[in-house]
Design an enzyme around this catalytic site. Structure first.
Site, PDB file in Angstrom:
ATOM      1  CE  LYS A   8      55.511  38.822  48.492  1.00  0.00           C
ATOM      2  NZ  LYS A   8      55.658  39.660  49.706  1.00  0.00           N
ATOM      3  N   GLY A  11      56.180  44.777  49.033  1.00  0.00           N
ATOM      4  CA  GLY A  11      55.951  46.174  48.699  1.00  0.00           C
ATOM      5  C   GLY A  11      57.141  47.043  49.031  1.00  0.00           C
ATOM      6  N   GLY A  39      51.898  46.160  49.597  1.00  0.00           N
ATOM      7  CA  GLY A  39      51.240  46.573  50.835  1.00  0.00           C
ATOM      8  C   GLY A  39      51.522  48.010  51.218  1.00  0.00           C
ATOM      9  CG  ASP A 156      54.510  36.192  51.644  1.00  0.00           C
ATOM     10  OD1 ASP A 156      55.190  36.785  50.783  1.00  0.00           O
ATOM     11  OD2 ASP A 156      54.535  36.489  52.850  1.00  0.00           O
ATOM     12  CE  LYS A 210      58.036  38.247  54.321  1.00  0.00           C
ATOM     13  NZ  LYS A 210      57.309  38.481  53.046  1.00  0.00           N
TER      14      LYS A 210
END
Length: 254
Positions: A8, A11, A39, A156, A210
């Site tokens: 993952k 940004g 993001g 996430d 997260k």
């Protein structure tokens, strides 16, 4: 098939050109799926448009107007940009969203969040088949409901669902070397300690989301999850050998 790795990318990791190239090189011949956020890019665009970003509990509140721009950034600029970098590195990459190939399913969150949904495993067989054929899917955190509604999904959350569907190892990569306590890296974190740090405000904002998602994944997968930095060279060792790096999120019972 060899156990896939689910990476993952936040940004903040999307513009790490050299580090992404090294990561993609390491993924050659390695079954993998990449989930990305965006993001930073979304915030920049909304700011230019004079739209104020709002978050509740670390999640982006998304209006229908904002969703138009968010989907353009996530499924357009971010996803295709990553795909281009991956192809240049020699990967057979393709761009998807969470609900393509019936991979994940989404449900709408509380209306206070707007056009935002959750992700859960649906049918991982077709995406697994793509990976077995040598493809590296790059998944944007958007989903389509049965009624055709497009929803913004926390990346996430999407990564956890993807790892569960594929029964693979999971790592969250950003520009932060892991979970920090007064600036010091925590190499390992149990759930009890994590909740203590959240209650004391040491872990806050997006990192709270997260960490909670990482523990959800760790429990579902019955295995540790890693949170680390794209700029940490040890991430390459993780991809190649599974060696620990960053913060190791350990579920109860392990």
């Amino acid at each position: 098939m060899v156990e896939p790795v689910i990476l993952k990318l936040s940004g903040k990791a999307l513009n790490a050109k050299d580090e992404l190239d090294a990561l993609f090189q390491a993924l050659k011949g390695r079954p993998a799926l990449i989930v990305h956020g965006g993001g930073v890019e979304v915030d920049e665009l909304l700011h230019k448009l004079g739209i104020e970003s709002r978050r509740i509990d670390g999640l982006r509140v998304t209006t229908k107007e904002e969703l138009f721009y968010i989907s353009a950034v996530l499924a357009g600029a971010c996803s295709r940009g990553l795909q281009a970098k991956a192809v240049a590195a020699g990967l057979n990459a393709l761009s998807i969203i969470t609900t393509d190939y019936h991979f994940l399913k989404t449900a709408r969150l509380d209306p206070k969040y707007g056009e935002v949904g959750t992700a859960a495993p649906d049918d991982g067989s077709e995406v697994r088949a793509l990976i077995e054929r040598g493809y590296t899917p790059i998944m944007a955190s958007l989903g389509i409901m049965a009624d055709g509604s497009l929803l913004n999904i926390n990346a996430d959350d999407a990564a956890v669902a993807a790892a569960t569907a594929l029964k693979g190892s999971l790592v969250f990569l950003s520009d932060v070397k892991g979970v920090l306590n007064d600036g010091a890296l925590l190499p390992e974190l149990t759930e009890g300690k994590a909740q203590e740090l959240i209650a004391n405000g040491v872990i806050s904002g997006g990192m709270t989301v997260k960490v909670n998602q990482a523990f959800a994944a760790a429990r579902a997968l019955h295995r540790p999850i890693y949170i680390g930095s794209i700029f940490d060279p040890d991430v390459i060792k993780f991809v190649e050998t599974g060696a620990a790096f960053g913060t190791r999120i350990v579920p109860a019972g392990l």
